[in-house]
Structure formats: C-alpha cells, structure tokens
Design a protein around this motif. Structure first.
Motif, PDB file in Angstrom:
ATOM      1  N   ARG A  33       0.841  -1.198   0.000  1.00 19.94           N
ATOM      2  CA  ARG A  33       0.000   0.000   0.000  1.00 19.94           C
ATOM      3  C   ARG A  33       0.871   1.241   0.000  1.00 19.94           C
ATOM      4  NH1 ARG A  33      -5.110  -0.519   3.172  1.00 19.94           N
ATOM      5  NH2 ARG A  33      -4.450   1.371   4.218  1.00 19.94           N
ATOM      6  N   LEU A  34       0.474   2.189  -0.802  1.00 19.28           N
ATOM      7  CA  LEU A  34       1.109   3.503  -0.792  1.00 19.28           C
ATOM      8  C   LEU A  34       0.133   4.450  -0.123  1.00 19.28           C
ATOM      9  CD1 LEU A  34       2.379   3.715  -4.454  1.00 19.28           C
ATOM     10  CD2 LEU A  34       3.740   3.245  -2.434  1.00 19.28           C
ATOM     11  N   GLU A  35       0.573   5.080   0.943  1.00 17.96           N
ATOM     12  CA  GLU A  35      -0.280   6.023   1.658  1.00 17.96           C
ATOM     13  C   GLU A  35       0.291   7.420   1.470  1.00 17.96           C
ATOM     14  OE1 GLU A  35      -0.565   4.666   5.679  1.00 17.96           O
ATOM     15  OE2 GLU A  35      -1.362   2.721   5.068  1.00 17.96           O
ATOM     16  N   GLY A  36      -0.493   8.280   0.851  1.00 17.96           N
ATOM     17  CA  GLY A  36      -0.056   9.642   0.594  1.00 17.96           C
ATOM     18  C   GLY A  36      -1.096  10.629   1.058  1.00 17.96           C
ATOM     19  N   GLU A  37      -0.837  11.889   0.782  1.00 19.81           N
ATOM     20  CA  GLU A  37      -1.751  12.929   1.241  1.00 19.81           C
ATOM     21  C   GLU A  37      -3.101  12.876   0.538  1.00 19.81           C
ATOM     22  OE1 GLU A  37      -0.905  17.061  -0.003  1.00 19.81           O
ATOM     23  OE2 GLU A  37       0.822  16.194  -1.036  1.00 19.81           O
ATOM     24  N   PHE A  38      -3.190  12.222  -0.617  1.00 21.88           N
ATOM     25  CA  PHE A  38      -4.445  12.174  -1.367  1.00 21.88           C
ATOM     26  C   PHE A  38      -5.186  10.849  -1.229  1.00 21.88           C
ATOM     27  CE2 PHE A  38      -1.750  15.167  -3.796  1.00 21.88           C
ATOM     28  CZ  PHE A  38      -2.486  16.309  -3.523  1.00 21.88           C
ATOM     29  N   GLY A  39      -4.666   9.928  -0.433  1.00 26.21           N
ATOM     30  CA  GLY A  39      -5.351   8.657  -0.262  1.00 26.21           C
ATOM     31  C   GLY A  39      -4.396   7.483  -0.254  1.00 26.21           C
ATOM     32  N   ILE A  40      -4.945   6.312  -0.544  1.00 24.38           N
ATOM     33  CA  ILE A  40      -4.187   5.061  -0.504  1.00 24.38           C
ATOM     34  C   ILE A  40      -4.278   4.371  -1.861  1.00 24.38           C
ATOM     35  CG2 ILE A  40      -4.084   2.758   0.537  1.00 24.38           C
ATOM     36  CD1 ILE A  40      -5.349   4.002   3.045  1.00 24.38           C
ATOM     37  N   LEU A  41      -3.161   3.817  -2.296  1.00 16.55           N
ATOM     38  CA  LEU A  41      -3.125   2.962  -3.483  1.00 16.55           C
ATOM     39  C   LEU A  41      -2.686   1.576  -3.053  1.00 16.55           C
ATOM     40  CD1 LEU A  41      -1.370   4.818  -6.443  1.00 16.55           C
ATOM     41  CD2 LEU A  41      -3.722   4.050  -6.298  1.00 16.55           C
ATOM     42  N   VAL A  42      -3.364   0.562  -3.548  1.00 18.97           N
ATOM     43  CA  VAL A  42      -2.956  -0.816  -3.303  1.00 18.97           C
ATOM     44  C   VAL A  42      -2.390  -1.344  -4.619  1.00 18.97           C
ATOM     45  CG1 VAL A  42      -3.697  -3.129  -2.661  1.00 18.97           C
ATOM     46  CG2 VAL A  42      -4.708  -1.138  -1.533  1.00 18.97           C
ATOM     47  N   VAL A  43      -1.165  -1.853  -4.560  1.00 20.39           N
ATOM     48  CA  VAL A  43      -0.465  -2.322  -5.750  1.00 20.39           C
ATOM     49  C   VAL A  43      -0.136  -3.796  -5.570  1.00 20.39           C
ATOM     50  CG1 VAL A  43       1.548  -1.977  -7.236  1.00 20.39           C
ATOM     51  CG2 VAL A  43       0.571  -0.038  -6.006  1.00 20.39           C
ATOM     52  N   ARG A  44      -0.405  -4.599  -6.609  1.00 27.77           N
ATOM     53  CA  ARG A  44      -0.097  -6.027  -6.548  1.00 27.77           C
ATOM     54  C   ARG A  44       0.599  -6.428  -7.841  1.00 27.77           C
ATOM     55  NH1 ARG A  44      -3.552 -11.052  -7.239  1.00 27.77           N
ATOM     56  NH2 ARG A  44      -5.028  -9.607  -8.138  1.00 27.77           N
ATOM     57  N   ILE A  45       1.699  -7.152  -7.719  1.00 26.02           N
ATOM     58  CA  ILE A  45       2.458  -7.623  -8.875  1.00 26.02           C
ATOM     59  C   ILE A  45       1.844  -8.926  -9.381  1.00 26.02           C
ATOM     60  CG2 ILE A  45       4.716  -8.450  -9.687  1.00 26.02           C
ATOM     61  CD1 ILE A  45       4.702  -5.493  -9.076  1.00 26.02           C
ATOM     62  N   LEU A  46       1.458  -8.947 -10.668  1.00 28.47           N
ATOM     63  CA  LEU A  46       0.880 -10.143 -11.262  1.00 28.47           C
ATOM     64  C   LEU A  46       1.869 -10.876 -12.155  1.00 28.47           C
ATOM     65  CD1 LEU A  46      -2.610  -8.702 -12.265  1.00 28.47           C
ATOM     66  CD2 LEU A  46      -1.987  -9.928 -10.186  1.00 28.47           C
ATOM     67  N   GLU A  47       2.815 -10.127 -12.717  1.00 28.36           N
ATOM     68  CA  GLU A  47       3.797 -10.713 -13.633  1.00 28.36           C
ATOM     69  C   GLU A  47       5.064  -9.887 -13.572  1.00 28.36           C
ATOM     70  OE1 GLU A  47       3.849 -10.399 -18.313  1.00 28.36           O
ATOM     71  OE2 GLU A  47       2.295 -11.808 -17.668  1.00 28.36           O
ATOM     72  N   ASN A  48       6.210 -10.547 -13.624  1.00 25.38           N
ATOM     73  CA  ASN A  48       7.475  -9.840 -13.547  1.00 25.38           C
ATOM     74  C   ASN A  48       8.468 -10.525 -14.476  1.00 25.38           C
ATOM     75  OD1 ASN A  48       9.320  -7.975 -12.692  1.00 25.38           O
ATOM     76  ND2 ASN A  48       9.724  -8.946 -10.721  1.00 25.38           N
ATOM     77  N   LEU A 104       3.517  -6.591 -14.904  1.00 19.36           N
ATOM     78  CA  LEU A 104       2.081  -6.418 -14.943  1.00 19.36           C
ATOM     79  C   LEU A 104       1.622  -6.197 -13.515  1.00 19.36           C
ATOM     80  CD1 LEU A 104      -0.462  -6.488 -16.752  1.00 19.36           C
ATOM     81  CD2 LEU A 104      -0.630  -8.923 -16.229  1.00 19.36           C
ATOM     82  N   VAL A 105       0.985  -5.060 -13.253  1.00 23.29           N
ATOM     83  CA  VAL A 105       0.542  -4.731 -11.901  1.00 23.29           C
ATOM     84  C   VAL A 105      -0.942  -4.393 -11.893  1.00 23.29           C
ATOM     85  CG1 VAL A 105       2.802  -3.890 -11.156  1.00 23.29           C
ATOM     86  CG2 VAL A 105       1.151  -2.290 -12.045  1.00 23.29           C
ATOM     87  N   GLU A 106      -1.565  -4.724 -10.777  1.00 27.02           N
ATOM     88  CA  GLU A 106      -2.947  -4.330 -10.544  1.00 27.02           C
ATOM     89  C   GLU A 106      -2.917  -3.221  -9.511  1.00 27.02           C
ATOM     90  OE1 GLU A 106      -6.651  -7.019  -9.820  1.00 27.02           O
ATOM     91  OE2 GLU A 106      -5.683  -6.581  -7.894  1.00 27.02           O
ATOM     92  N   MET A 107      -3.598  -2.122  -9.825  1.00 31.36           N
ATOM     93  CA  MET A 107      -3.625  -0.996  -8.906  1.00 31.36           C
ATOM     94  C   MET A 107      -5.071  -0.673  -8.581  1.00 31.36           C
ATOM     95  SD  MET A 107      -0.772   1.418 -10.652  1.00 31.36           S
ATOM     96  CE  MET A 107      -0.681   2.438  -9.218  1.00 31.36           C
ATOM     97  N   SER A 108      -5.322  -0.410  -7.305  1.00 28.40           N
ATOM     98  CA  SER A 108      -6.675  -0.033  -6.900  1.00 28.40           C
ATOM     99  C   SER A 108      -6.595   1.042  -5.830  1.00 28.40           C
ATOM    100  CB  SER A 108      -7.444  -1.246  -6.389  1.00 28.40           C
ATOM    101  OG  SER A 108      -6.795  -1.818  -5.280  1.00 28.40           O
ATOM    102  N   ARG A 109      -7.690   1.743  -5.689  1.00 26.84           N
ATOM    103  CA  ARG A 109      -7.785   2.787  -4.669  1.00 26.84           C
ATOM    104  C   ARG A 109      -8.997   2.493  -3.800  1.00 26.84           C
ATOM    105  NH1 ARG A 109      -9.897   8.533  -4.032  1.00 26.84           N
ATOM    106  NH2 ARG A 109      -8.588   9.254  -2.338  1.00 26.84           N
TER     107      ARG A 109
END
Length: 146
Positions: free
Chosen positions: A45-60, A66-71
């Motif tokens: 999770r990235l936590e910043g002043e504008f909210g949170i992003l959840v990042v997951r690696i699907l392929e490397n 390939l990443v999945e990103m959600s807020r």
C-alpha cells in the motif's frame, strides 16, 4: 462544399505523441516506488496525502511487469473500488493501462455512439485516470508491505 459533407462529424484520430507522453509520465510516477526485483503476487500500500493505493504484482519479466492498482474507498455500497491493470514496459519507459473497471480489453479508438457508450478516446481517458491515481502515491509518506 456540399452541406451534407460539412455537417458530418470528423472521425476521431488519436494523437500518438500525446498518448506516449502520458504513458511516459505514468512510468515516471511508478518508477519512484516500484522495485524491479519483486516476487509475483506480492502487494503493498502507498499512503499519501491524497489517499491510498494498493499495488499487486501479477507478472514480472526482464523487460515488463504487470501490476494491478486499486484505490480503496470508504463507501463501497455505492461505488466500486477503482481498479486498473497496468503493463509496465521498462525497455520503452512506458506504463499503459490494459484493462479498467468493466473494460476487459481497451481498443485504441471507439466509434461513437456505441452500445457501451465508451468515449472515442476511451483508451486515452483511462490512462489519464491512471495518472490521477498515481498522483496519490507519487509523494507517498508510508509504504507498507502486505
């Protein structure tokens, strides 16, 4: 000039330079916090002043990820969590959205109007949405492994 010809709407033509510039900016935002050496399935999770992003690696692979990103959002009953699937091209230094909420494969151009009411420049718009999501994590204050 024929009146019928002049009243026809011009077909949308994507501006490739603008699109590549947008994908390049998105890559730059992501490179600030995206490690090249990371295990598949790992997320954080990235936590910043504008909210949170959840990042997951699907392929490397050597040249791409390939990443999945959600807020995550607080009101889940009314709004789906914004989520995108992003292909990162390290050799070209670009990050491009492959899929968005209910769009499973983005086409470069859509005829308008269409059955799903996608915009003619839907691919550009979804990548611009990614840029807005990435601004959340660009000046992150906390990175939590999960």
């Amino acid at each position: 000039m024929n009146l019928a010809t002049s009243s026809l709407k011009q077909r949308y033509k994507p501006n490739v330079s603008d699109f590549l510039a947008l994908c390049g900016r998105n890559y730059g935002y992501m490179l600030k916090w995206l490690p090249l050496e990371i295990a598949i399935g790992e997320s954080w999770r990235l936590e910043g002043e504008f909210g949170i992003l959840v990042v997951r690696i699907l392929e490397n692979t050597k040249y791409t990820q390939l990443v999945e990103m959600s807020r995550p959002i607080a009101i889940k009953e009314f709004v789906n969590t914004p989520k995108v699937l992003v292909r990162i091209y390290h050799d070209a230094k670009l990050a491009e959205v492959l899929t968005g909420q209910q769009i499973y494969q983005l086409r470069p151009v859509y005829d308008y109007p269409n059955v799903r009411m996608y915009q003619s420049d839907e691919k550009y718009q979804v990548n611009a949405f990614l840029e807005e999501l990435l601004k959340i994590g660009y000046h992150h204050s906390v990175v939590c492994q999960s």
